[in-house]
Scaffold this active site. Structure first.
Site, PDB file in Angstrom:
ATOM      1  N   HIS A  88      18.787   2.418  -4.922  1.00 13.77           N
ATOM      2  CA  HIS A  88      19.834   3.115  -4.181  1.00 13.77           C
ATOM      3  C   HIS A  88      20.859   3.659  -5.175  1.00 13.77           C
ATOM      4  O   HIS A  88      21.511   2.882  -5.873  1.00 13.77           O
ATOM      5  CB  HIS A  88      20.526   2.166  -3.199  1.00 13.77           C
ATOM      6  CG  HIS A  88      19.619   1.649  -2.147  1.00 13.77           C
ATOM      7  ND1 HIS A  88      19.828   0.452  -1.514  1.00 13.77           N
ATOM      8  CD2 HIS A  88      18.479   2.159  -1.607  1.00 13.77           C
ATOM      9  CE1 HIS A  88      18.860   0.252  -0.626  1.00 13.77           C
ATOM     10  NE2 HIS A  88      18.031   1.269  -0.676  1.00 13.77           N
ATOM     11  N   ASP A 130      17.348  -2.850   3.352  1.00 15.62           N
ATOM     12  CA  ASP A 130      16.292  -1.890   3.040  1.00 15.62           C
ATOM     13  C   ASP A 130      15.214  -2.579   2.204  1.00 15.62           C
ATOM     14  O   ASP A 130      15.514  -3.306   1.264  1.00 15.62           O
ATOM     15  CB  ASP A 130      16.875  -0.699   2.276  1.00 15.62           C
ATOM     16  CG  ASP A 130      15.871   0.419   2.056  1.00 15.62           C
ATOM     17  OD1 ASP A 130      14.921   0.540   2.852  1.00 15.62           O
ATOM     18  OD2 ASP A 130      16.043   1.177   1.083  1.00 15.62           O
ATOM     19  N   SER A 171      18.838  -2.423  -5.376  1.00 14.90           N
ATOM     20  CA  SER A 171      20.107  -1.739  -5.127  1.00 14.90           C
ATOM     21  C   SER A 171      21.151  -2.325  -6.077  1.00 14.90           C
ATOM     22  O   SER A 171      20.961  -2.264  -7.288  1.00 14.90           O
ATOM     23  CB  SER A 171      20.495  -1.886  -3.651  1.00 14.90           C
ATOM     24  OG  SER A 171      21.596  -1.062  -3.340  1.00 14.90           O
TER      25      SER A 171
END
Length: 188
Positions: free
Chosen positions: A40, A132, A13
């Protein structure tokens, strides 16, 4: 003895472009394994495949629904789609609900890759600012696959690596340089 690695899945991310720029461009055009990547990104169209396609010797593309996974490709999850690996080792895209506010979700890719590849998959969690990927990396480890996490102190954002290590204590924390060497070693 564990089977050779047949696929690598990567999740990242915040700070992802810089981290991936240290891992992917150095791989030779003859690199034999597929690499599937979730980053992401905002729901608008992502340019990651274009950006890395210009930097890498490997073939780089946005994943397509029902596409066969081929060696020597880097597949990026398209923005606003979950990327999954199906049992026939094909890719699937989904617009199911976000996981931990993320679509694409690292967990969804990693869990489906663990189901499809079992102990022949390697999961790598890089820099990021949420949790995540932690559950997905644990799924890979529980299936007998290899679990690697970027050293949290080296990550641009340490939340994702720290969460992954907490959820998957058997994961190996490595620097980006060591991860790059490991990715190369899996090819032999």
């Amino acid at each position: 003895m564990t089977r050779p690695i047949e696929a690598i899945v990567v999740g990242a991310s915040a700070g992802a472009v810089q981290a991936l720029s240290r891992l992917l461009p150095n791989l030779p055009a003859t690199y034999p394994l597929p690499i599937l990547v979730v980053v992401h990104v905002p729901p608008e169209r992502s340019e990651l495949a274009t950006l890395f396609g210009a930097k890498c010797r490997l073939r780089v593309k946005d994943a397509e629904d029902k596409e066969s996974i081929r060696p020597g490709y880097v597949y990026f999850a398209p923005s606003d789609y979950h990327l999954l690996v199906e049992d026939q080792r094909t890719l699937a895209l989904s617009v199911d609900e976000p996981v931990l506010y993320s679509r694409p979700s690292v967990d969804i890719l990693f869990e489906s890759a663990a189901d499809a590849f079992g102990d022949a998959v390697a999961g790598i969690i890089l820099t990021g600012a949420n949790e995540d990927g932690a559950a997905g990396l644990a799924a890979i480890a529980n299936a007998g696959g290899r679990a690697i996490v970027q050293q949290p102190h080296e990550a641009f954002a340490s939340a994702m690596p720290l969460a992954a290590l907490a959820r998957c204590p058997q994961a190996e924390p490595l620097t980006l340089d060591a991860i790059a060497r490991q990715i190369e070693a899996w090819a032999s």
